[in-house]
Design a protein around this motif. Sequence first.
Motif, PDB file in Angstrom:
ATOM      1  N   GLN A  64      33.161  53.572  41.824  1.00  0.00           N
ATOM      2  CA  GLN A  64      34.181  53.537  40.786  1.00  0.00           C
ATOM      3  C   GLN A  64      35.244  52.499  41.111  1.00  0.00           C
ATOM      4  O   GLN A  64      35.708  51.781  40.238  1.00  0.00           O
ATOM      5  CB  GLN A  64      34.819  54.920  40.636  1.00  0.00           C
ATOM      6  N   GLN A  65      35.632  52.399  42.387  1.00  0.00           N
ATOM      7  CA  GLN A  65      36.639  51.416  42.774  1.00  0.00           C
ATOM      8  C   GLN A  65      36.124  49.996  42.553  1.00  0.00           C
ATOM      9  O   GLN A  65      36.872  49.104  42.172  1.00  0.00           O
ATOM     10  CB  GLN A  65      37.036  51.613  44.241  1.00  0.00           C
ATOM     11  N   GLN A  66      34.818  49.767  42.780  1.00  0.00           N
ATOM     12  CA  GLN A  66      34.254  48.445  42.570  1.00  0.00           C
ATOM     13  C   GLN A  66      34.318  48.051  41.100  1.00  0.00           C
ATOM     14  O   GLN A  66      34.456  46.881  40.770  1.00  0.00           O
ATOM     15  CB  GLN A  66      32.796  48.419  43.036  1.00  0.00           C
ATOM     16  N   HIS A  67      34.188  49.035  40.200  1.00  0.00           N
ATOM     17  CA  HIS A  67      34.135  48.731  38.780  1.00  0.00           C
ATOM     18  C   HIS A  67      35.504  48.783  38.120  1.00  0.00           C
ATOM     19  O   HIS A  67      35.661  48.333  37.000  1.00  0.00           O
ATOM     20  CB  HIS A  67      33.181  49.694  38.081  1.00  0.00           C
ATOM     21  N   PHE A  68      36.487  49.336  38.797  1.00  0.00           N
ATOM     22  CA  PHE A  68      37.814  49.472  38.214  1.00  0.00           C
ATOM     23  C   PHE A  68      38.838  49.216  39.304  1.00  0.00           C
ATOM     24  O   PHE A  68      39.404  50.132  39.861  1.00  0.00           O
ATOM     25  CB  PHE A  68      37.951  50.877  37.630  1.00  0.00           C
ATOM     26  N   CYS A  69      39.039  47.954  39.632  1.00  0.00           N
ATOM     27  CA  CYS A  69      39.893  47.595  40.756  1.00  0.00           C
ATOM     28  C   CYS A  69      41.323  47.330  40.279  1.00  0.00           C
ATOM     29  O   CYS A  69      41.551  46.995  39.115  1.00  0.00           O
ATOM     30  CB  CYS A  69      39.326  46.369  41.456  1.00  0.00           C
ATOM     31  N   PRO A  70      42.289  47.463  41.176  1.00  0.00           N
ATOM     32  CA  PRO A  70      43.682  47.207  40.791  1.00  0.00           C
ATOM     33  C   PRO A  70      43.901  45.800  40.241  1.00  0.00           C
ATOM     34  O   PRO A  70      44.741  45.597  39.363  1.00  0.00           O
ATOM     35  CB  PRO A  70      44.448  47.414  42.100  1.00  0.00           C
ATOM     36  N   SER A  71      43.136  44.831  40.723  1.00  0.00           N
ATOM     37  CA  SER A  71      43.285  43.459  40.221  1.00  0.00           C
ATOM     38  C   SER A  71      42.993  43.368  38.734  1.00  0.00           C
ATOM     39  O   SER A  71      43.545  42.518  38.037  1.00  0.00           O
ATOM     40  CB  SER A  71      42.351  42.513  40.983  1.00  0.00           C
ATOM     41  N   SER A  72      42.098  44.227  38.236  1.00  0.00           N
ATOM     42  CA  SER A  72      41.784  44.182  36.804  1.00  0.00           C
ATOM     43  C   SER A  72      42.992  44.612  35.970  1.00  0.00           C
ATOM     44  O   SER A  72      43.190  44.118  34.860  1.00  0.00           O
ATOM     45  CB  SER A  72      40.557  45.040  36.485  1.00  0.00           C
ATOM     46  N   PHE A  73      43.826  45.514  36.508  1.00  0.00           N
ATOM     47  CA  PHE A  73      45.070  45.882  35.819  1.00  0.00           C
ATOM     48  C   PHE A  73      45.999  44.673  35.726  1.00  0.00           C
ATOM     49  O   PHE A  73      46.625  44.437  34.696  1.00  0.00           O
ATOM     50  CB  PHE A  73      45.778  47.017  36.556  1.00  0.00           C
ATOM     51  N   ALA A  74      46.097  43.929  36.837  1.00  0.00           N
ATOM     52  CA  ALA A  74      46.968  42.756  36.841  1.00  0.00           C
ATOM     53  C   ALA A  74      46.470  41.701  35.851  1.00  0.00           C
ATOM     54  O   ALA A  74      47.256  41.118  35.092  1.00  0.00           O
ATOM     55  CB  ALA A  74      47.052  42.180  38.257  1.00  0.00           C
ATOM     56  N   LEU A  75      45.161  41.455  35.846  1.00  0.00           N
ATOM     57  CA  LEU A  75      44.605  40.467  34.917  1.00  0.00           C
ATOM     58  C   LEU A  75      44.759  40.935  33.468  1.00  0.00           C
ATOM     59  O   LEU A  75      45.062  40.140  32.576  1.00  0.00           O
ATOM     60  CB  LEU A  75      43.138  40.201  35.249  1.00  0.00           C
ATOM     61  N   ALA A  76      44.602  42.231  33.239  1.00  0.00           N
ATOM     62  CA  ALA A  76      44.823  42.775  31.897  1.00  0.00           C
ATOM     63  C   ALA A  76      46.285  42.590  31.478  1.00  0.00           C
ATOM     64  O   ALA A  76      46.574  42.271  30.316  1.00  0.00           O
ATOM     65  CB  ALA A  76      44.442  44.254  31.865  1.00  0.00           C
ATOM     66  N   LYS A  77      47.188  42.768  32.429  1.00  0.00           N
ATOM     67  CA  LYS A  77      48.618  42.554  32.136  1.00  0.00           C
ATOM     68  C   LYS A  77      48.857  41.105  31.717  1.00  0.00           C
ATOM     69  O   LYS A  77      49.619  40.833  30.782  1.00  0.00           O
ATOM     70  CB  LYS A  77      49.443  42.904  33.378  1.00  0.00           C
ATOM     71  N   LEU A  78      48.187  40.166  32.403  1.00  0.00           N
ATOM     72  CA  LEU A  78      48.312  38.758  32.032  1.00  0.00           C
ATOM     73  C   LEU A  78      47.805  38.528  30.614  1.00  0.00           C
ATOM     74  O   LEU A  78      48.430  37.799  29.830  1.00  0.00           O
ATOM     75  CB  LEU A  78      47.528  37.890  33.023  1.00  0.00           C
ATOM     76  N   TYR A 124      31.872  28.187  27.381  1.00  0.00           N
ATOM     77  CA  TYR A 124      33.062  29.043  27.370  1.00  0.00           C
ATOM     78  C   TYR A 124      34.288  28.188  27.664  1.00  0.00           C
ATOM     79  O   TYR A 124      34.227  27.234  28.435  1.00  0.00           O
ATOM     80  CB  TYR A 124      32.945  30.151  28.417  1.00  0.00           C
ATOM     81  N   ASP A 125      35.398  28.559  27.046  1.00  0.00           N
ATOM     82  CA  ASP A 125      36.660  27.854  27.277  1.00  0.00           C
ATOM     83  C   ASP A 125      37.430  28.446  28.447  1.00  0.00           C
ATOM     84  O   ASP A 125      38.135  27.739  29.162  1.00  0.00           O
ATOM     85  CB  ASP A 125      37.544  27.927  26.027  1.00  0.00           C
ATOM     86  N   VAL A 126      37.321  29.779  28.601  1.00  0.00           N
ATOM     87  CA  VAL A 126      38.104  30.495  29.605  1.00  0.00           C
ATOM     88  C   VAL A 126      37.186  31.454  30.361  1.00  0.00           C
ATOM     89  O   VAL A 126      36.393  32.170  29.747  1.00  0.00           O
ATOM     90  CB  VAL A 126      39.259  31.296  28.951  1.00  0.00           C
ATOM     91  N   LEU A 127      37.324  31.460  31.683  1.00  0.00           N
ATOM     92  CA  LEU A 127      36.640  32.438  32.519  1.00  0.00           C
ATOM     93  C   LEU A 127      37.682  33.365  33.118  1.00  0.00           C
ATOM     94  O   LEU A 127      38.775  32.915  33.497  1.00  0.00           O
ATOM     95  CB  LEU A 127      35.863  31.751  33.646  1.00  0.00           C
ATOM     96  N   LEU A 128      37.353  34.648  33.185  1.00  0.00           N
ATOM     97  CA  LEU A 128      38.238  35.645  33.778  1.00  0.00           C
ATOM     98  C   LEU A 128      37.524  36.332  34.931  1.00  0.00           C
ATOM     99  O   LEU A 128      36.311  36.551  34.865  1.00  0.00           O
ATOM    100  CB  LEU A 128      38.641  36.705  32.744  1.00  0.00           C
ATOM    101  N   GLY A 129      38.279  36.689  35.966  1.00  0.00           N
ATOM    102  CA  GLY A 129      37.689  37.441  37.066  1.00  0.00           C
ATOM    103  C   GLY A 129      38.763  38.153  37.866  1.00  0.00           C
ATOM    104  O   GLY A 129      39.838  37.602  38.096  1.00  0.00           O
ATOM    105  N   SER A 130      38.464  39.368  38.287  1.00  0.00           N
ATOM    106  CA  SER A 130      39.413  40.125  39.101  1.00  0.00           C
ATOM    107  C   SER A 130      38.699  40.691  40.323  1.00  0.00           C
ATOM    108  O   SER A 130      37.637  41.303  40.193  1.00  0.00           O
ATOM    109  CB  SER A 130      40.074  41.248  38.286  1.00  0.00           C
ATOM    110  N   ASP A 131      39.295  40.437  41.481  1.00  0.00           N
ATOM    111  CA  ASP A 131      38.782  40.944  42.752  1.00  0.00           C
ATOM    112  C   ASP A 131      37.328  40.539  42.976  1.00  0.00           C
ATOM    113  O   ASP A 131      36.499  41.345  43.366  1.00  0.00           O
ATOM    114  CB  ASP A 131      38.916  42.477  42.806  1.00  0.00           C
TER     115      ASP A 131
END
Length: 198
Positions: A6-20, A103-110
């Motif tokens: 679960q941590q691998q699929h829902f990492c804290p970095s994804s919250f930060a990227l979502a905030k961005l 693609y114009d934009v790539l996103l990635g977290s952790d």
Amino acid sequence: QQQQQQQQHFCPSSFALAKLMAHCPFLVSDKAVLELSCGLGLPSLTALLFSNPDHIALSDCDKSVLSLAYMSSTQLNKQKRGASVSRSHMEWSDRATWPNQEYDVLLGSDIIASSNIMDLVLVLQHYLNKKGKIAYLVDPVHHNRDDDEKARHDRNALVRTALEAGLYVEQEPFPGMEDNFVLLCIRQQCWNDDSILS
């Protein structure tokens, strides 16, 4: 083991990227977006909710979690009637699994780890093939208390390998979460304009 998955699929970095994505919707507005190793796809969901992307492509090596992310994104998208949404079971080490689309934009977290730096850089090099394309990656300052040095080493390895591949990496503390996350912006080296983080 289930908690680790679960941590691998829902990492804290994804919250930060979502905030961005929520605070800077212009970053993906009217653009085709690919989220790498999306897990549950929180940044893509946020982009769909707060912005107007042309297309959102979810990718992950885990088919089951990719299905969940795709289901959530398509349900949200039906309500909003916005961007088209696709998914790809993508293994960075297997080019045959890479989505055959621009693609114009790539996103990635952790997603920065020493075991896959070269594969990640090859993916970035492939998709950031024209001026104006950019990747936004968010990485934790430390993965746990014991590996601050390792996290820093992995980011430095990414920067060095990306430079050798003709990419330029800017990294800054994540705004408002400086002690926790680093924001990396990656693009072709041929740009001559001002800093993308300023």
